[in-house]
Scaffold this motif. Structure first.
Motif, mmCIF file in Angstrom:
data_model
loop_
_atom_site.group_PDB
_atom_site.id
_atom_site.type_symbol
_atom_site.label_atom_id
_atom_site.label_comp_id
_atom_site.label_asym_id
_atom_site.label_seq_id
_atom_site.Cartn_x
_atom_site.Cartn_y
_atom_site.Cartn_z
ATOM 1 N N PHE A 201 0.839 -1.202 0.000
ATOM 2 C CA PHE A 201 0.000 0.000 0.000
ATOM 3 C C PHE A 201 0.873 1.251 0.000
ATOM 4 O O PHE A 201 0.605 2.217 -0.721
ATOM 5 N N GLY A 202 1.935 1.237 0.811
ATOM 6 C CA GLY A 202 2.818 2.395 0.882
ATOM 7 C C GLY A 202 3.707 2.557 -0.329
ATOM 8 O O GLY A 202 4.202 3.659 -0.600
ATOM 9 N N THR A 204 2.898 1.769 -3.621
ATOM 10 C CA THR A 204 2.227 2.035 -4.896
ATOM 11 C C THR A 204 1.498 3.371 -4.877
ATOM 12 O O THR A 204 1.065 3.839 -3.824
ATOM 13 N N ARG A 205 1.366 3.957 -6.055
ATOM 14 C CA ARG A 205 0.573 5.181 -6.207
ATOM 15 C C ARG A 205 -0.663 4.926 -7.060
ATOM 16 O O ARG A 205 -1.420 5.854 -7.325
ATOM 17 N N ARG A 207 -4.268 4.148 -7.642
ATOM 18 C CA ARG A 207 -5.417 4.252 -6.747
ATOM 19 C C ARG A 207 -6.190 2.946 -6.645
ATOM 20 O O ARG A 207 -6.619 2.552 -5.551
ATOM 21 N N ARG A 210 -4.226 0.604 -4.398
ATOM 22 C CA ARG A 210 -4.299 1.031 -2.998
ATOM 23 C C ARG A 210 -5.655 0.674 -2.396
ATOM 24 O O ARG A 210 -5.743 0.236 -1.242
ATOM 25 N N GLY A 214 -6.061 -1.818 0.657
ATOM 26 C CA GLY A 214 -6.773 -1.382 1.856
ATOM 27 C C GLY A 214 -7.884 -2.344 2.234
ATOM 28 O O GLY A 214 -8.073 -2.671 3.414
#
Length: 431
Positions: A201-202, A204-205, A207, A210, A214
């Motif tokens: 999660f931290g 990758t950018r 969306r 993420r 999450g």
């Protein structure tokens, strides 16, 4: 120039005689080795045969292992690249395996020891294949992300099983399918994937990714709680702390906020059965599962008294009850419920020391890699996953575990690259 030389030495690369053609062939085999590693971790969690029974005949786990291992060997042949085994310390791991293979000579159940020896051989193939396939930071990050996303299958499956009340273990504990039909195994598997999801999660950018990761974290925590696995819950808390509460100050502060939010969510939404089972921590003497573990450890005591150096043979602990169980242990055959005690009872003190030393080496190297500016996040996640999994192993005991061996491999692959980055930075400063 100095950085290139350090990089080549660190990767163990020997320039191919055939120049560019051999290098391109090696790159193709490297990509295929990575594909094998990704297929392995994806099928380990997602269990495609559960969703599509017709693919069971393909034996995807074995296929992934053979694909990855074969590609690693092929790359070695075309490039001259050294096959990585984990450095001199790997003698501890392979020494432990050698004792297990030789134990058929003195085993109380040679057939069980031959089967266990074959299982250890497969675990070592997985270890070597994954260790050699994950040779760049991008490949390590992709491996963690694929494992985290694939864990949605057992996590969501466990939540759905609980909601449907479908044959809950002991009437309250959720489970899923395959190896995750055991609530404890489900919790252990998700404890490994939880730090992976946080790290991915931290990193990758994207969306959509993420959002998926999450959702994976939420589903993993929910399923762990619903398994009612007390060791799994404690291990999940440990894994969260080790993942989020180390690093730069800004990251630690963010981690504290995230951890507090996750804990608050668990406290708010945990079902009544979670609190009822957790309350038994205060009176473990009356717990049936604790009584079973005590009985298993009585058998272990008898084995160690009579066969301290060689044990009863690989895979032989559960078959040792008729011969070694005192009357107070009862007649129900159980596993050792502790990975180190299982190894001591089956293979003796020398195997235990070798395995314990190996675990210490992997933990130490992975912990140190957590300070690396390039792969620190991933190293901290792997360390947290391994520490959490080993905590569960202290009260469950599954020494023939694919999760454990791929964690060994990912931890050493990460620490190797972190050490390489350190040497390259030192060479650059010196230049």
């Amino acid at each position: 120039m100095a950085m290139a030389q350090v990089g080549a030495a660190g990767l163990g690369w020997a320039a191919p005689r055939d120049g560019g053609a051999a290098a391109r062939a090696a790159a193709r085999w490297g990509a295929l080795a990575q594909a094998g590693a990704l297929l392995f971790v994806a099928q380990l969690y997602a269990s495609p045969a559960y969703w599509f029974p017709t693919v069971e005949v393909l034996r995807l786990g074995l296929a992934a292992t053979l694909l990855g291992g074969g590609a690693v060997l092929a790359r070695r042949l075309v490039s001259g690249e050294r096959l990585r085994l984990g450095g001199p310390a790997a003698l501890l791991l392979f020494g432990y395996a050698a004792i297990a293979w030789l134990s058929v000579l003195w085993s109380i159940d040679p057939a069980a020891s031959r089967a266990a020896g074959l299982e250890i051989a497969k675990l070592l193939v997985v270890y070597v294949a994954v260790l050699n396939a994950l040779d760049t930071p991008a490949r390590i990050r992709t491996f963690l992300a694929v494992g985290a996303v694939a864990s949605l299958a057992p996590a969501v499956g466990g939540v759905r099983t609980w909601l449907a009340g479908d044959h809950l273990v002991e009437g309250t504990r959720t489970h899923w399918a395959g190896i995750y039909a055991d609530p404890n195994r489900l919790a252990m598997g998700l404890v490994v994937a939880l730090p992976f999801a946080i790290a991915a999660f931290g990193a990758t950018r994207r969306r959509w990714l993420r959002a998926l990761l999450g959702a994976a974290v939420a589903a993993q925590l929910a399923a762990i709680v619903l398994t009612g696995s007390r060791s799994g819950i404690v291990a999940a808390a440990l894994a969260l702390g080790l993942t989020l509460l180390r690093g730069r100050l800004s990251s630690v502060l963010k981690g504290m906020v995230v951890t507090a939010g996750l804990v608050a969510a668990v406290l708010a939404f945990a079902p009544r059965t979670f609190w009822e089972r957790s309350s038994t921590f205060s009176d473990l003497s009356a717990d049936a599962s604790v009584e079973g573990r005590e009985n298993a450890w009585k058998v272990l005591g008898s084995i160690v008294d009579q066969r301290p150096l060689n044990g009863v043979g690989a895979g032989g602990f559960i078959h040792a009850w008729d011969r070694y169980a005192p009357l107070s242990a009862g007649g129900h055959h159980l596993v050792a419920h502790n990975i180190f005690m299982e190894i001591l009872g089956e293979l003796g003190v020398f195997a235990l020391l070798a395995f314990f030393g190996w675990v210490g080496v992997v933990l130490w190297r992975t912990w140190r890699a957590g300070a690396d500016p390039v792969l620190g996040r991933e190293a901290r996640a792997v360390f947290a996953a391994l520490a959490g999994y080993l905590l569960c192993e202290l009260v469950n005991g599954y020494s023939y575990s694919y999760s454990l061996y791929f964690l060994f491999a990912v931890g050493l692959a990460t620490s190797r690259l972190a050490a390489l980055h350190g040497r390259m930075a030192a060479a650059e400063r010196a230049a």
